[in-house]
Scaffold this motif. Structure first.
Motif, short mmCIF file in Angstrom:
data_model
loop_
_atom_site.label_atom_id
_atom_site.label_comp_id
_atom_site.label_asym_id
_atom_site.label_seq_id
_atom_site.Cartn_x
_atom_site.Cartn_y
_atom_site.Cartn_z
N LYS A 25 22.68 -37.17 49.61
CA LYS A 25 23.13 -37.44 48.23
C LYS A 25 24.66 -37.88 48.39
O LYS A 25 25.47 -38.57 49.14
N THR A 26 23.43 -39.37 47.22
CA THR A 26 25.07 -40.41 47.23
C THR A 26 24.80 -40.72 45.80
O THR A 26 24.26 -40.50 44.81
N LEU A 27 25.68 -41.63 45.61
CA LEU A 27 26.08 -41.91 44.01
C LEU A 27 24.87 -43.20 43.95
O LEU A 27 24.26 -43.92 44.33
N LYS A 28 24.54 -43.67 42.40
CA LYS A 28 23.29 -44.12 41.55
C LYS A 28 24.43 -44.80 40.61
O LYS A 28 24.87 -44.33 39.97
N LYS A 29 23.76 -46.28 39.87
CA LYS A 29 24.74 -46.77 38.59
C LYS A 29 24.06 -46.20 37.36
O LYS A 29 22.35 -45.39 37.62
N VAL A 30 24.26 -46.32 36.84
CA VAL A 30 23.89 -45.48 35.74
C VAL A 30 23.78 -46.56 34.77
O VAL A 30 24.19 -47.86 34.85
N ASP A 31 22.93 -46.66 34.01
CA ASP A 31 22.17 -47.33 33.25
C ASP A 31 23.59 -47.26 31.57
O ASP A 31 23.16 -48.43 30.75
N ASP A 32 23.92 -46.31 31.51
CA ASP A 32 25.15 -46.55 30.27
C ASP A 32 26.23 -46.21 30.90
O ASP A 32 26.71 -45.05 30.20
N PRO A 33 26.97 -47.07 31.11
CA PRO A 33 28.37 -46.72 31.03
C PRO A 33 29.71 -46.36 30.48
O PRO A 33 29.07 -46.91 29.30
N ASP A 34 30.71 -45.87 30.32
CA ASP A 34 31.50 -45.18 29.37
C ASP A 34 32.41 -46.30 29.18
O ASP A 34 32.90 -46.53 28.28
N PRO A 48 35.79 -78.71 41.63
CA PRO A 48 35.87 -79.58 39.85
C PRO A 48 34.07 -79.76 39.61
O PRO A 48 33.40 -80.06 40.41
N GLY A 49 34.58 -79.73 38.43
CA GLY A 49 32.44 -79.57 37.56
C GLY A 49 32.54 -79.26 36.97
O GLY A 49 33.21 -78.66 36.12
N ARG A 50 31.29 -79.34 36.33
CA ARG A 50 30.74 -78.20 34.66
C ARG A 50 30.24 -76.80 35.36
O ARG A 50 28.94 -77.56 36.31
N TYR A 51 30.71 -75.90 34.63
CA TYR A 51 29.96 -74.90 34.63
C TYR A 51 29.55 -74.30 33.47
O TYR A 51 29.64 -74.29 32.74
N LYS A 52 28.49 -73.59 33.81
CA LYS A 52 27.71 -72.99 32.91
C LYS A 52 27.12 -71.37 33.11
O LYS A 52 27.56 -71.14 33.56
N HIS A 53 27.55 -70.35 31.96
CA HIS A 53 27.15 -69.23 32.20
C HIS A 53 26.14 -68.46 32.22
O HIS A 53 25.18 -68.87 31.50
N VAL A 54 25.58 -67.18 33.16
CA VAL A 54 24.71 -66.92 33.76
C VAL A 54 24.19 -66.39 33.58
O VAL A 54 23.00 -65.63 33.96
N GLY A 55 25.08 -65.43 34.01
CA GLY A 55 25.44 -63.70 33.48
C GLY A 55 26.42 -62.67 34.63
O GLY A 55 27.12 -63.11 34.47
N PHE A 56 26.12 -61.88 34.83
CA PHE A 56 27.11 -60.67 35.50
C PHE A 56 26.74 -60.80 37.54
O PHE A 56 25.34 -59.74 36.86
N GLU A 57 27.70 -59.99 37.77
CA GLU A 57 27.15 -59.23 38.49
C GLU A 57 28.15 -57.42 38.84
O GLU A 57 29.20 -57.82 37.91
N SER A 58 27.12 -56.96 38.86
CA SER A 58 28.03 -55.34 38.23
C SER A 58 28.29 -54.95 39.69
O SER A 58 27.20 -54.57 40.57
N ARG A 59 29.17 -54.03 39.78
CA ARG A 59 29.24 -52.94 40.51
C ARG A 59 30.57 -52.02 39.70
O ARG A 59 31.49 -51.72 38.42
N GLN A 60 29.58 -50.55 39.98
CA GLN A 60 30.08 -48.87 38.80
C GLN A 60 31.52 -48.32 39.64
O GLN A 60 31.30 -47.90 40.91
#
Length: 361
Positions: A25-34, A48-60
């Motif tokens: 039994k281990t923890l699993k990520k949920v789709d609807d965090p509080d 140095p350089g130009r960057y654009k936002h491409v998303g997130f890396e998540s940890r719960q």
């Protein structure tokens, strides 16, 4: 139960911890965090350089928040021109100026009755974790309220158990107010019923109101009163393995070691086959079982009849002889797990269900 004989445990040879094939039994990520907390990248640390936002890396992170919640209900008061006052109705159950909510009651009953925590330690929990004083009298009243609310549920449990195909039964000594009582158990994979009684035998079973109405297969440890019930029986082979080990180790009964190995082998074969053996294989093991019984009769014969006249009755047998006669006379009940899929090898479920009350005591 201070008078109960201690049984030696059988070494399994297994290492401590989870075994191979065990589903962990281990923890699993949920789709609807509080709560979601976004962390912005520190651009000063980047090349140095130009960057654009491409998303997130998540940890719960899973955590709990223990807190006291005090809800104040304010009922509006209206007054007419004549001075008559009218007060809005409070919600049902909100009767006192200060009172405990259902969450406190449920938590208290859960810790006291399911987790078997003593009253004083339940008090410590509420005082230390949520800064709420709860008296032992209140804890008792919470339990009493739950008990009264469960009257209908209790009848349903008894009905469900009596109608089940397979049932486990056990009993153990308990202390109630300084006096010895018996805690009776009837359970299956879905329902469990405990019943304390001053007596251990048939009177208690009748008062309990489950077993006399049961017509299925009853798993137990060959306590004789169970055989007065009008149902099919299946004996606990975990008990037999322990007794066979004792007969081999203490009485040097060679047949007992062979019988222990045979029962363990059959159990493995049944599990590998999905819970029931084919007729041909079942007959093979039954033949081996009977051959071992015949061998045991030679190694562990009936005791000699005393030549002295006077005392009559059944001649006292050794523990090994009593075990042999049980395995011989109740062959079908011992081996029922081979041919009937719902029947387990042992009555371990009954023992496990009743064990926590011993821990609490």
């Amino acid at each position: 139960d201070r008078n109960r004989a201690k049984e030696s445990k059988i070494p399994t040879g297994k290492k401590a911890g989870g075994q191979n094939g065990h589903i962990g039994k281990t923890l699993k990520k949920v789709d609807d965090p509080d709560e979601i907390k976004e962390i912005e990248a520190d651009r000063d640390l980047l090349p140095p350089g130009r960057y654009k936002h491409v998303g997130f890396e998540s940890r719960q992170v899973f955590d709990i928040d223990l807190s006291r919640v005090v809800t104040e209900y304010r009922a509006q008061v209206l007054e007419d021109q004549k001075g008559n006052r009218y007060i809005a109705s409070f919600p049902e159950g909100v009767a006192g100026a200060v009172q405990y909510g259902t969450g406190v009651k449920a938590q208290s009953v859960y810790m006291s009755q399911f987790q078997m925590i003593p009253y004083n330690r339940v008090q410590d929990y509420f005082a230390d974790q949520v800064f709420m004083p709860v008296s032992d009298g209140s804890i008792f009243n919470f339990n009493k309220e739950a008990y009264e609310l469960l009257a209908g549920f209790e009848e349903r449990v008894k009905t469900e158990l009596a109608a089940s195909d397979v049932l486990h039964a056990d009993e153990t000594g308990i202390n109630m107010g300084g006096k010895g009582h018996w805690l009776h158990l009837a359970s299956n994979t879905s329902w469990t019923y405990f019943y304390p009684h001053e007596k251990r035998g048939m009177t208690a079973m009748i008062d309990m109101g489950v077993l006399p109405n049961f017509k299925g297969i009853l798993c137990h440890d060959h306590w004789k009163p169970y055989y007065t019930l009008n149902c099919t029986h299946a004996l606990c082979n975990a008990h037999h393995l322990r007794e066979l080990a004792r007969a081999f180790e203490q009485d040097s009964q060679q047949w007992a070691q062979k019988m222990k190995t045979l029962l363990e082998t059959i159990n493995t074969k049944v599990n590998d086959a999905g819970g029931v053996l084919e007729v041909k294989e079942s007959d093979k093991y039954r033949f081996e079982y009977r051959a071992l019984i015949k061998e045991a009769e030679l190694e562990c014969p009936l005791p000699d009849i005393p030549k002295k006249k006077g005392k009559r009755g059944r001649i006292k047998r050794s523990k090994s002889r009593n075990l042999l006669e049980r395995l011989r006379d109740f062959e079908d009940d011992v081996l029922r797990f081979m041919d009937n899929k719902p029947v387990p090898f042992s009555n371990n479920q009954g023992g496990n269900d009743i064990r926590m009350t011993k821990v609490q005591q």
